[in-house]
Design a protein around this motif. Structure first.
Motif, PDB file in Angstrom:
ATOM      1  N   ARG A  49      49.156  39.194  37.329  1.00  0.00           N
ATOM      2  CA  ARG A  49      48.910  40.640  37.192  1.00  0.00           C
ATOM      3  C   ARG A  49      48.949  41.012  35.695  1.00  0.00           C
ATOM      4  N   ASP A  50      48.356  40.111  34.881  1.00  0.00           N
ATOM      5  CA  ASP A  50      48.410  40.263  33.428  1.00  0.00           C
ATOM      6  C   ASP A  50      46.965  40.275  32.918  1.00  0.00           C
ATOM      7  N   ALA A  51      46.651  41.115  31.940  1.00  0.00           N
ATOM      8  CA  ALA A  51      45.296  41.107  31.388  1.00  0.00           C
ATOM      9  C   ALA A  51      45.309  41.750  30.025  1.00  0.00           C
ATOM     10  N   ARG A  52      44.088  41.736  29.388  1.00  0.00           N
ATOM     11  CA  ARG A  52      44.043  42.186  28.000  1.00  0.00           C
ATOM     12  C   ARG A  52      44.426  43.661  27.829  1.00  0.00           C
ATOM     13  N   GLY A  53      43.990  44.543  28.671  1.00  0.00           N
ATOM     14  CA  GLY A  53      44.233  45.967  28.421  1.00  0.00           C
ATOM     15  C   GLY A  53      45.220  46.547  29.421  1.00  0.00           C
ATOM     16  N   LYS A  54      45.207  47.906  29.463  1.00  0.00           N
ATOM     17  CA  LYS A  54      46.024  48.583  30.470  1.00  0.00           C
ATOM     18  C   LYS A  54      45.360  48.393  31.826  1.00  0.00           C
ATOM     19  N   GLN A  55      46.149  48.493  32.903  1.00  0.00           N
ATOM     20  CA  GLN A  55      45.572  48.238  34.233  1.00  0.00           C
ATOM     21  C   GLN A  55      44.440  49.193  34.579  1.00  0.00           C
ATOM     22  N   GLU A  56      44.577  50.471  34.204  1.00  0.00           N
ATOM     23  CA  GLU A  56      43.536  51.436  34.548  1.00  0.00           C
ATOM     24  C   GLU A  56      42.218  51.065  33.870  1.00  0.00           C
ATOM     25  N   GLU A  57      42.333  50.406  32.676  1.00  0.00           N
ATOM     26  CA  GLU A  57      41.105  50.048  31.952  1.00  0.00           C
ATOM     27  C   GLU A  57      40.377  48.880  32.599  1.00  0.00           C
ATOM     28  N   LEU A  58      41.066  48.182  33.504  1.00  0.00           N
ATOM     29  CA  LEU A  58      40.416  47.040  34.164  1.00  0.00           C
ATOM     30  C   LEU A  58      39.501  47.485  35.298  1.00  0.00           C
ATOM     31  N   VAL A  59      39.726  48.685  35.798  1.00  0.00           N
ATOM     32  CA  VAL A  59      38.890  49.191  36.900  1.00  0.00           C
ATOM     33  C   VAL A  59      37.513  49.525  36.336  1.00  0.00           C
ATOM     34  N   LYS A  60      36.474  49.082  37.041  1.00  0.00           N
ATOM     35  CA  LYS A  60      35.109  49.300  36.559  1.00  0.00           C
ATOM     36  C   LYS A  60      34.866  50.792  36.344  1.00  0.00           C
ATOM     37  N   LYS A  61      34.188  51.114  35.249  1.00  0.00           N
ATOM     38  CA  LYS A  61      33.932  52.534  34.944  1.00  0.00           C
ATOM     39  C   LYS A  61      33.214  53.188  36.130  1.00  0.00           C
ATOM     40  N   GLY A  62      33.700  54.367  36.470  1.00  0.00           N
ATOM     41  CA  GLY A  62      33.062  55.103  37.576  1.00  0.00           C
ATOM     42  C   GLY A  62      33.687  54.778  38.937  1.00  0.00           C
ATOM     43  N   LYS A  63      34.596  53.763  38.982  1.00  0.00           N
ATOM     44  CA  LYS A  63      35.263  53.420  40.241  1.00  0.00           C
ATOM     45  C   LYS A  63      36.741  53.794  40.152  1.00  0.00           C
ATOM     46  N   THR A  64      37.426  53.754  41.292  1.00  0.00           N
ATOM     47  CA  THR A  64      38.837  54.158  41.259  1.00  0.00           C
ATOM     48  C   THR A  64      39.783  53.005  41.600  1.00  0.00           C
ATOM     49  N   THR A  65      39.274  51.996  42.270  1.00  0.00           N
ATOM     50  CA  THR A  65      40.156  50.872  42.608  1.00  0.00           C
ATOM     51  C   THR A  65      39.453  49.552  42.312  1.00  0.00           C
ATOM     52  N   SER A  66      40.271  48.505  42.106  1.00  0.00           N
ATOM     53  CA  SER A  66      39.723  47.153  41.900  1.00  0.00           C
ATOM     54  C   SER A  66      40.445  46.195  42.829  1.00  0.00           C
ATOM     55  N   GLU A  67      39.785  45.064  43.094  1.00  0.00           N
ATOM     56  CA  GLU A  67      40.430  44.052  43.910  1.00  0.00           C
ATOM     57  C   GLU A  67      40.051  42.687  43.351  1.00  0.00           C
ATOM     58  N   VAL A  68      41.056  41.841  43.139  1.00  0.00           N
ATOM     59  CA  VAL A  68      40.795  40.484  42.627  1.00  0.00           C
ATOM     60  C   VAL A  68      41.389  39.507  43.631  1.00  0.00           C
ATOM     61  N   GLU A  69      40.586  38.494  44.047  1.00  0.00           N
ATOM     62  CA  GLU A  69      41.088  37.487  44.981  1.00  0.00           C
ATOM     63  C   GLU A  69      40.873  36.109  44.364  1.00  0.00           C
ATOM     64  N   LEU A  70      41.852  35.208  44.558  1.00  0.00           N
ATOM     65  CA  LEU A  70      41.751  33.873  43.961  1.00  0.00           C
ATOM     66  C   LEU A  70      42.194  32.840  44.995  1.00  0.00           C
ATOM     67  N   TRP A  71      41.421  31.777  45.102  1.00  0.00           N
ATOM     68  CA  TRP A  71      41.757  30.692  46.036  1.00  0.00           C
ATOM     69  C   TRP A  71      42.103  29.444  45.208  1.00  0.00           C
ATOM     70  N   LEU A  72      43.297  28.846  45.421  1.00  0.00           N
ATOM     71  CA  LEU A  72      43.715  27.643  44.693  1.00  0.00           C
ATOM     72  C   LEU A  72      44.004  26.547  45.712  1.00  0.00           C
ATOM     73  N   LYS A  73      43.970  25.295  45.248  1.00  0.00           N
ATOM     74  CA  LYS A  73      44.192  24.233  46.233  1.00  0.00           C
ATOM     75  C   LYS A  73      44.755  22.990  45.557  1.00  0.00           C
ATOM     76  N   ASP A  74      45.665  22.284  46.209  1.00  0.00           N
ATOM     77  CA  ASP A  74      45.994  20.914  45.806  1.00  0.00           C
ATOM     78  C   ASP A  74      46.068  20.090  47.089  1.00  0.00           C
ATOM     79  N   GLN A  75      46.621  18.863  46.960  1.00  0.00           N
ATOM     80  CA  GLN A  75      46.564  17.988  48.144  1.00  0.00           C
ATOM     81  C   GLN A  75      47.385  18.556  49.304  1.00  0.00           C
ATOM     82  N   LEU A  76      48.425  19.307  48.995  1.00  0.00           N
ATOM     83  CA  LEU A  76      49.320  19.762  50.060  1.00  0.00           C
ATOM     84  C   LEU A  76      48.996  21.146  50.592  1.00  0.00           C
ATOM     85  N   SER A  77      48.608  22.014  49.687  1.00  0.00           N
ATOM     86  CA  SER A  77      48.462  23.388  50.172  1.00  0.00           C
ATOM     87  C   SER A  77      47.249  24.104  49.597  1.00  0.00           C
ATOM     88  N   SER A  78      46.810  25.112  50.385  1.00  0.00           N
ATOM     89  CA  SER A  78      45.791  25.994  49.850  1.00  0.00           C
ATOM     90  C   SER A  78      46.418  27.380  49.727  1.00  0.00           C
TER      91      SER A  78
END
Ligand SMILES: Nc1ncnc2c1ncn2[C@@H]1O[C@H](COP(=O)(O)OP(=O)(O)OP(=O)(O)O)[C@@H](O)[C@H]1O
Length: 861
Positions: A49-78
């Motif tokens: 939950r870390d990024a270059r600017g303030k959190q509000e600045e990460l939301v695309k201009k003209g929108k009010t909310t953002s969503e980021v999803e990430l999928w990671l995997k190794d041999q044991l777990s996804s």
């Protein structure tokens, strides 16, 4: 852990982006501002939950909310991570499909537990634009930050936790001196209070002795008063009973006076009731009389109706008998008319057919007269045939002239073309003169023939016109002949049919006249016949039966009148009103009788009660005399008790006052004892503070001199150094060993240097190496730190690593990145440099379309 997939919604310049990282070396490529680094930002945001600017600045201009999803995997777990802006409560992490954490902090903690450290990762395997070598300069800071040494230093700073604790303990030790003085003071206070309590207890006990003596006296007096009180109660009760008895007796005597005449009233009422009941017996006769009178009225009505019916029937029978012969004639004529009906119908239909035929004949004759006249058929035919003969002759003549002309034309042609001096016409010698003469002759003859043919053709045309007119005239004449013949045939046929119809009509004429006569007579008598039918049912038998019914009714009427007469006699003068009156009086008299009887009952009960009361009065007066109660004695005893109670109250008040003082002294003593205990306890704790202060001072010395930090760094340094040498050995470099040299100072503010040993045994400072060698060692160092602190490495992300590099160093860097695959299984490179594609095995192209970034995945050839 490898990064499998990233999804961004309304994050920075990405509206809806889904990108997979299928390769080992994944290159994100695109122009400046296309949205490449935003993908790396997305990964960093998903993890911490870390990024270059303030959190509000990460939301695309003209929108009010953002969503980021990430999928990671190794041999044991996804692992699946979701982060939402602004509601961090919606963050979540799922491991192998199970929800493991919700809310921002929980999710970050879970990610750290998976070996992805929030401090280590961004400082090592996330390499920012052109930032690879900065690790040499910032290594000290990185290590301090990672190992939280900075926090340790803060502990010893003035105002830090350790100095402030020492100060606190010092204050407490100083305070203990005052506690000792307070303890002496409080102990003498306690002794004084204890003496006061003993004195108060003695005084209370003497007051209690005095009070118990008076209590004994009070007991005796109360007993005597109780005895007298009981007698008084009994006296009052008996006296009250006597008064009650006397008053009840007086009330009963007065009530009995009112009931003196009850018996007489009862007998009078009973007599009146008997009289009225006799009158009520006539009610039955009256009812019968009313019924009979009603029956009589009904019978009279019926008789009247029957008489009217009888009169009507008599007139109907008379009418029927007078109309009977006419009706019979009517019936007979009806039958005749029916019989003649068939020939009448036939007559009508034949007459109408005859009229129709006559009209048709007239019409046909008119048509015949209108057919026009024409020439005789044979004459026209003869003229036609002669014209046709002339035409044939002319045609033959024209055809023979045409043949002749053809022959002449042939001869002219052969003369014109003849060679060899032989005449083709005459077979003689052919010279020019002969040819000319013959040609002139033949040409003249052809002209003559053409003139003749012209004239003949004119005659032929005129004859053909005549023939056509004659053919038309013949055809018209034949058509008119046909019409005339048809019309005449029709006239003959119609005349025959009319004759036959006239014969048939004549045959039916007599029947028709009879039919007309019968019909006329029927019409004349029809109304009488209808009248007859209205009375046809009237009969003399019915008339007799009605007369008998009337006689029987008269008899019944007579009987009822007799009955009515008898009933009236029985009733005498009594009217219905009299009976109703008697019934009404009877019920009220009965009510009065039952009231009088209950009064009689009451009178008997009262007489009995009066006797009982006289006995009771005598008994109570006897008991009062034997009680012997004196009210003055009781009053004296009560006064004595009052004096005693006043003395007792004074004593109790004194006792309570002394007890109150005792309780307050006891509480005071309790408080003094508690304070004494507390002071004693505090004095005991002082020794603990002294020991703790001593230990903290020792700790401040150790940390202040950087001894612990040095220990931690040197241990870590050795492990990083080993890992660095392992990693760098996989790169194509020719060093024997790399050493990390840390200048030891109090708070690790000194620089960290790296030096390398060449195969020739020389030691070179890092600054002396080529650019490519420095980049390789910097990358190696980053990976070594990460590996030392986090164990196995999953991925490395480089943002614009080739920026500001010349082509030589670019090539070397790419080589090192490729070789890094031996250490870290997945590399993500962000670049706008097409040359980087050389090492890619999966390409993600990013471009900006309008205000949004678009992503396209490619597998390089
Ligand atoms: N909140 C936002 N909403 C929409 N667009 C944004 C927002 N914040 C930044 N941008 C735009 O996103 C674009 C992409 O930025 P990004 O840093 O990802 O580009 P890049 O491809 O890495 O470019 P470069 O190679 O120059 O670093 C920029 O044009 C920037 O103006």
């Amino acid at each position: 852990m490898r990064i499998e997939k990233l999804s961004l919604r309304d994050f920075l310049s990405h509206e809806r982006t889904e990108v997979t990282f299928k390769g080992d070396i994944n290159v994100i490529i695109g122009h400046n501002g296309a949205g490449k680094s935003s993908l790396v930002d997305g990964i960093l945001f998903a993890l911490f939950r870390d990024a270059r600017g303030k959190q509000e600045e990460l939301v695309k201009k003209g929108k009010t909310t953002s969503e980021v999803e990430l999928w990671l995997k190794d041999q044991l777990s996804s692992v699946y991570v979701k982060r939402v802006i602004p509601t961090s409560k919606s963050d979540q992490v799922l491991i192998n499909g199970r929800l493991e954490a919700r809310s921002a902090n929980e999710v970050t903690r879970k990610i750290e537990r998976l070996g992805l450290d929030e401090k280590v990762l961004p400082a090592t395997v996330f390499v920012k634009q052109g930032d690879i070598e900065s690790i040499f300069d910032s290594l000290t800071d990185v290590l301090k930050k990672i190992m939280k040494i900075t926090n340790l230093e803060k502990l010893t700073e003035s105002g830090g936790r350790i100095p402030s604790l020492i100060k606190e303990y010092d204050t407490r030790i100083k305070l203990s001196e005052r506690d000792r003085q307070d303890l002496n003071k409080i102990q003498s206070e306690r002794e004084q209070e204890e003496k006061k309590i003993t004195e108060l207890q003695e005084r209370i006990s003497s007051l209690k002795g005095e009070r118990s003596k008076l209590e004994e006296e009070k007991g005796k007096l109360e007993k005597e008063i109780e005895e007298l009180g009981k007698k008084k109660e009994m006296f009052i009760k008996l006296d009250q009973t006597r008064r009650n008895v006397i008053s009840e007796r007086e009330r009963i005597i007065s009530e009995l006076k009112d009931l003196e005449n009850v018996e007489r009233d009862i007998s009078e009422t009973q007599r009146e009731i008997e009289r009225l009941e006799a009158l009520r017996g006539k009610r039955e006769i009256l009812t019968q009389l009313e019924e009979k009178t009603e029956r009589k009225l009904e019978l009279e009505k019926s008789v009247k109706v029957y008489r009217q019916r009888k009169e009507k029937l008599e007139s109907d029978v008379k009418l029927k008998e007078s109309l009977e012969p006419v009706y019979r004639e009517y019936v007979r004529l009806k039958e005749d008319k029916e019989k003649l009906g068939k020939s009448h119908d036939m007559y009508l239909s034949l007459s109408s057919a005859l009229n129709e035929k006559r009209d048709a004949l007239k019409k046909e004759q008119r048509k015949l007269d209108l057919i026009p006249t024409h020439r005789d058929l044979e004459l026209i035919d003869k003229e036609l045939k002669s014209t046709e003969g002339e035409i044939t002759e002319l045609n033959e003549e024209i055809s023979s002239l045409a043949n002749e002309k053809k022959q002449l034309e042939k001869s002219v042609e052969s003369l014109k073309t003849a060679k060899g001096g032989k005449c083709p016409v005459c077979n003689g010698p052919l010279d020019d003169l002969h040819r000319r003469e013959l040609l002139e002759e033949y040409t003249q003859r052809i002209k003559d023939i053409e003139g003749k043919v012209y004239k003949l053709r004119a005659s032929l045309t005129s004859l053909q016109g005549k023939r056509e007119n004659l053919e038309k005239e013949l055809m018209e004449a034949k058509r008119l002949e046909d019409r005339k013949r048809d019309s005449m045939e029709n006239v003959n046929k119609l005349s025959t049919e009319i004759k036959s119809l006239e014969d048939k009509v004549e045959e039916l004429r007599r029947d028709e006249e009879s039919y007309i006569n019968v019909d006329r007579r029927l019409k004349e008598i029809e109304q009488k016949a209808v009248k007859y039918l209205t009375v046809a049912n009237a009969s003399r038998e019915e008339l007799e039966s009605i007369e008998m019914e009337i006689a029987s009714m008269d008899q019944r009427l007579f009987d009822i009148e007799n009955d009515i007469e008898n009933l009236r006699k029985q009733l005498g003068d009594v009217t219905a009103k009299d009976i109703e009156e008697s019934e009404r009086k009877l019920s009220s008299l009965k009510e009065r009788l039952s009231l009088l009887q209950s009064k009689l009952g009451r009178k008997r009960v009262l007489s009995d009660r009066l006797e009982t009361l006289e006995d009771e009065q005598r008994r109570v007066e006897g008991e009062l005399a034997s009680l012997n109660f004196n009210a003055q004695v009781l009053e004296r005893k009560n006064n004595e008790l009052k004096v005693l109670l006043a003395q007792l109250e004074t004593l109790s008040r004194d006792e309570a006052t002394e007890e109150g003082r005792l309780t307050s002294s006891m509480q005071n003593l309790e408080r003094i004892r508690k304070t004494e205990e507390e002071i004693k306890e505090r004095l005991l704790e002082v020794s603990k503070f002294e020991r703790a202060k001593e230990r903290l001072e020792r700790l401040r010395k150790v940390l202040g001199e950087g001894m612990l930090q040095s220990y931690l760094i040197s241990t870590l340094k050795g492990r990083i150094e080993n890992n660095l040498n392992d990693i760098v050995s996989m790169f194509n470099l020719s060093f024997v060993r790399i050493e990390i040299i840390i200048e030891q100072t109090r708070s690790l503010t000194g620089k960290v240097n790296l030096s390398v040993r060449t195969p020739a045994g020389q030691t070179l400072s890092i600054n002396m190496l080529s650019g490519g060698e420095r980049i390789a060692i910097a990358l190696g160092l980053r990976l070594a730190i990460a590996k030392t602190l986090m164990g196995e490495l999953g991925f490395m992300i480089l943002d614009e690593p080739t920026i500001h590099l010349d082509s030589q160093r670019r090539a070397e860097l790419l080589e090192v990145i490729r070789e890094s695959m031996n250490v870290v299984p997945q590399i993500i490179v962000v670049t706008h440099d097409e040359e980087v594609l050389r090492i890619a095995d999966f390409v993600i192209r990013v471009e900006k379309v309008g205000e949004s970034s678009r992503v396209k995945e490619e597998i390089p050839q």
